[in-house]
Enzyme design. Structure first.
Site, PDB file in Angstrom:
ATOM      1  N   HIS A 249       3.125   4.160 -10.957  1.00 37.39           N
ATOM      2  CA  HIS A 249       1.881   3.379 -11.133  1.00 37.39           C
ATOM      3  C   HIS A 249       1.966   2.027 -10.432  1.00 37.39           C
ATOM      4  O   HIS A 249       1.296   1.074 -10.833  1.00 37.39           O
ATOM      5  CB  HIS A 249       1.557   3.174 -12.616  1.00 37.39           C
ATOM      6  CG  HIS A 249       1.521   4.435 -13.414  1.00 37.39           C
ATOM      7  ND1 HIS A 249       0.409   5.242 -13.473  1.00 37.39           N
ATOM      8  CD2 HIS A 249       2.454   5.051 -14.167  1.00 37.39           C
ATOM      9  CE1 HIS A 249       0.658   6.294 -14.238  1.00 37.39           C
ATOM     10  NE2 HIS A 249       1.904   6.204 -14.667  1.00 37.39           N
TER      11      HIS A 249
ATOM     12  N   SER B 176      -1.349 -13.404  14.226  1.00 39.07           N
ATOM     13  CA  SER B 176      -2.740 -13.761  13.930  1.00 39.07           C
ATOM     14  C   SER B 176      -3.266 -14.706  14.997  1.00 39.07           C
ATOM     15  O   SER B 176      -2.537 -15.550  15.500  1.00 39.07           O
ATOM     16  CB  SER B 176      -2.822 -14.435  12.558  1.00 39.07           C
ATOM     17  OG  SER B 176      -4.074 -15.079  12.387  1.00 39.07           O
TER      18      SER B 176
ATOM     19  N   LYS C 236       1.757 -15.931  10.694  1.00 36.26           N
ATOM     20  CA  LYS C 236       1.611 -14.533  10.297  1.00 36.26           C
ATOM     21  C   LYS C 236       2.444 -13.587  11.150  1.00 36.26           C
ATOM     22  O   LYS C 236       2.588 -13.751  12.350  1.00 36.26           O
ATOM     23  CB  LYS C 236       0.133 -14.100  10.392  1.00 36.26           C
ATOM     24  CG  LYS C 236      -0.798 -14.770   9.407  1.00 36.26           C
ATOM     25  CD  LYS C 236      -0.574 -14.309   7.994  1.00 36.26           C
ATOM     26  CE  LYS C 236      -0.916 -12.845   7.799  1.00 36.26           C
ATOM     27  NZ  LYS C 236      -2.329 -12.545   8.040  1.00 36.26           N
TER      28      LYS C 236
ATOM     29  N   GLU D 121      -0.247  -0.177   9.537  1.00 34.07           N
ATOM     30  CA  GLU D 121      -1.648  -0.150   9.089  1.00 34.07           C
ATOM     31  C   GLU D 121      -2.485   0.793   9.948  1.00 34.07           C
ATOM     32  O   GLU D 121      -3.361   1.516   9.439  1.00 34.07           O
ATOM     33  CB  GLU D 121      -2.224  -1.565   9.132  1.00 34.07           C
ATOM     34  CG  GLU D 121      -1.632  -2.490   8.093  1.00 34.07           C
ATOM     35  CD  GLU D 121      -2.112  -3.927   8.224  1.00 34.07           C
ATOM     36  OE1 GLU D 121      -1.715  -4.742   7.382  1.00 34.07           O
ATOM     37  OE2 GLU D 121      -2.879  -4.227   9.167  1.00 34.07           O
TER      38      GLU D 121
END
Length: 457
Positions: A157, A278, A284, A291
């Site tokens: 979970h 970024s 970043k 992704e």
């Protein structure tokens, strides 16, 4: 406008935009090698059956090989007005060797021709996918070999559950991929079948030898029914399904890597080669490759659903709808092969932050089950032990402690059977070591698992 191969019974010619809508050459030129391979086998067989003379067969075969070379050298430009790869090659062949080139189509149709191309193409690509899966599996096994002793939190979970070996965790993906590999291998049984010689739908009156072309093309078997041969696309659906499920597995792995590499987790550090930055935030480091793979599952699954809907309710035998079987398959194969290659590099180059994992696994309640098991060993029924541990965990939360920090006298207040050996028993590494059941996260079990995996690749 180029003369149509089927234009004899038509009084009007289609407009250019209709030709463009009907044409498939912009994507089915992918099949040029398979189309020429199938045509060479067909011409060879026609010669052996005395349908073509040796001179005619040699002229056709040499012409086809020259076309193939010129295409790969960038010296041929295919025409939309000729619709597809088959008619473009036939037209080019006739231009080069004369009318004898038109004899190549004797005893076959574009229906069995395209089916043959697709079987050859899918067989080739599926074998390459299997090789790419095995390459990635080797990378997983190598990383697992290095981190059998590395302990990390296991989750259910998305909540910390029990401490496990990092090697055990990533080996899960080895076994997912092993099942994927099995599905592709099984699909090859339905892919590796020759439809050549089925013609349009009913076979042919010419004395062809389908078994010869089967052998020349290296197919394991042959379609027994000519209607089935030209209308079957099950093997493409099956391949798309295997691709989609493999991509789902990669997506699950990608999601874990995205979380593991976050500032909140810091379990792993990705190589700069598989990260991006970024445009506005200079600090970043984004896991964009992971992704992107996570996102591409929608693409491959969409191709599977699209073909299902294309085939639904289609009457026998060939219908133009079936032209829609190609772009989705080509793209899905390209997507999976690219994703496997990216994953292999990304996982092979990432750094596992072992110190961070050690710190994290000691700062949670993932060893609570160990405390319950400890009480069970002392003769306390598990349900009672579960309740006792729940109360101890609540005390810890209220007092901002973890189980290894609880004073012995507090343990004694909850149950007199708890003794000082509890502090060794609750160590994450000890908890993992006690897992001795086959296939468990215990170090010995993981080492055995890895050795079994090595025999499979």
């Amino acid at each position: 406008m180029t003369k149509k191969a089927w234009g004899g019974r038509f009084e009007e010619k289609p407009e250019a935009w209709v030709d463009a809508f009907n044409a498939s050459i912009h994507f089915d030129k992918t099949l040029i090698d398979e189309d020429i391979q199938g045509s060479i086998a067909h011409a060879t067989m026609l010669y052996h059956q005395n349908v073509l003379t040796q001179k005619e067969s040699e002229a056709i075969i040499n012409g086809l090989k020259a076309i193939q070379k010129d295409y790969h050298d960038g010296n041929i430009e295919f025409q939309t007005s000729l619709e597809d790869i088959h008619l473009n090659i036939e037209h080019e062949l006739i231009q080069r060797i004369g009318a004898v080139g038109g004899k190549l189509h004797t005893g076959r149709s574009r229906n069995d021709q395209v089916a043959t191309d697709m079987h050859l193409y899918t067989k080739k690509e599926v074998k390459q996918i299997i090789e790419a899966i095995e390459l990635f599996q080797k990378t997983i096994v190598n990383l697992a070999d290095e981190h059998v002793e590395t302990i990390m939190p296991g989750y259910t979970h998305l909540q910390r559950a029990q401490p496990i070996s990092f090697a055990h965790h990533i080996m899960t993906y080895f076994w997912m991929l092993e099942r994927d590999k099995g599905r592709f291998k099984d699909a090859l049984k339905r892919i590796d079948i020759s439809p050549l010689g089925a013609a349009a739908l009913s076979g042919t009156t010419y004395p062809i030898d389908r078994h010869e072309t089967q052998q020349l093309l290296g197919f394991a078997s042959i379609y027994e029914n000519s209607l089935d041969a030209v209308s079957d696309r099950d093997y493409i659906v099956e391949t798309l399904h295997a691709i989609s499920l493999t991509m789902v597995h990669l997506s699950r792995f990608a999601e874990e890597i995205i979380f593991w590499s976050s500032e909140e987790a810091k379990f792993v550090t990705l190589s700069d080669a598989f990260s991006t930055g970024s445009s506005i935030m200079p600090q970043k480091k984004n896991p964009d490759m992971a992704e992107l793979i996570r996102g591409k599952v929608g693409r491959t699954t969409g191709h599977l659903m699209s073909l299902f809907m294309t085939l639904k309710g289609l009457p026998l035998a060939y219908n133009k709808d079936m032209q829609e079987d190609k772009e989705g398959l080509f793209d899905a194969i390209h997507t999976l092969k690219g994703s496997l290659r990216i994953f292999d590099g990304m996982v092979g180059s990432m750094t596992v932050n072992t110190e961070r994992l050690t710190q994290v696994v000691k700062s949670d309640f993932s060893n609570a089950t160990e405390l319950a098991d400890y009480l069970v060993v002392k003769g306390i029924p598990f349900r009672e032990a579960h309740e006792i541990v729940g109360k101890i965990v609540l005390w810890c939360i209220q007092n901002e402690m973890f189980l290894l920090d609880v004073p012995l006298d507090v343990y004694k207040q909850h149950h007199h059977a708890i003794d000082k050996d509890i502090y060794t028993y609750l160590q994450p590494a000890e908890a993992v070591k006690r897992r001795k059941s086959y296939g468990s996260t215990g170090q010995d079990a993981v080492k055995h698992q890895i050795s079994v995996a090595k025999t499979l690749i």
